[in-house]
Design a protein around this motif. Structure first.
Motif, short mmCIF file in Angstrom:
data_model
loop_
_atom_site.label_atom_id
_atom_site.label_comp_id
_atom_site.label_asym_id
_atom_site.label_seq_id
_atom_site.Cartn_x
_atom_site.Cartn_y
_atom_site.Cartn_z
N ASP A 147 0.86 -1.17 0.00
CA ASP A 147 0.00 0.00 0.00
C ASP A 147 0.90 1.23 0.00
N VAL A 148 1.11 1.82 -1.17
CA VAL A 148 2.10 2.89 -1.31
C VAL A 148 1.77 4.15 -0.53
N LYS A 149 0.53 4.33 -0.17
CA LYS A 149 0.21 5.55 0.58
C LYS A 149 0.74 5.48 2.01
N HIS A 150 1.17 4.29 2.45
CA HIS A 150 1.74 4.14 3.79
C HIS A 150 3.25 3.99 3.77
N VAL A 151 3.86 4.05 2.59
CA VAL A 151 5.31 3.96 2.47
C VAL A 151 5.87 5.38 2.52
N SER A 152 6.89 5.57 3.33
CA SER A 152 7.45 6.92 3.48
C SER A 152 8.12 7.38 2.18
N LEU A 153 8.17 8.68 2.02
CA LEU A 153 8.80 9.25 0.84
C LEU A 153 10.28 8.89 0.80
N GLU A 154 10.93 8.90 1.96
CA GLU A 154 12.35 8.55 2.01
C GLU A 154 12.58 7.11 1.55
N GLU A 155 11.71 6.20 1.95
CA GLU A 155 11.86 4.80 1.55
C GLU A 155 11.63 4.65 0.04
N MET A 156 10.67 5.39 -0.51
CA MET A 156 10.44 5.34 -1.96
C MET A 156 11.64 5.91 -2.71
N LYS A 157 12.23 7.00 -2.19
CA LYS A 157 13.41 7.58 -2.83
C LYS A 157 14.55 6.57 -2.85
N ARG A 158 14.79 5.90 -1.71
CA ARG A 158 15.85 4.89 -1.65
C ARG A 158 15.58 3.76 -2.63
#
Length: 102
Positions: free
Chosen positions: A71-82
């Protein structure tokens, strides 16, 4: 790259608006995962290593997230950037550095 990810998210059926809530909390937890563990990150790196363009890297990321029901809305922006950085590095390391921009 971020624009390609967002475009892919919209085209791939990710909904950013309100979602219907499940009847109980247990159903919601079993329905989706909200944390990207090492196994998921490795799956993304593996798929991205075969990518020959930024669009294919974005597709590798979002296809893997869909398969693992993240569920991408619960993944932090920093984790998505990494995740994006790791996927892009995996694509470059596999010998496709000429097709991916720096």
């Amino acid at each position: 790259m971020l624009a390609a990810l967002l475009r892919n998210a919209r085209l791939g059926g990710w909904q950013f608006g309100p979602h219907p809530q499940p009847a109980n909390a247990e159903e919601k937890v079993s329905d989706s995962v909200t944390v990207m563990n090492e196994q998921i990150k490795q799956a993304i790196r593996t798929r991205a290593s075969h990518a020959r363009s930024q669009a294919e890297v974005a597709d590798a990321i979002f296809t893997t997230l869909r398969e693992y029901r993240i569920d991408v809305k619960h993944v932090s922006l920093e984790e998505m950037k990494r995740t994006v950085v790791d996927a892009t590095r995996a694509a470059r390391e596999d010998g496709h550095e000429n097709s991916l921009p720096v």
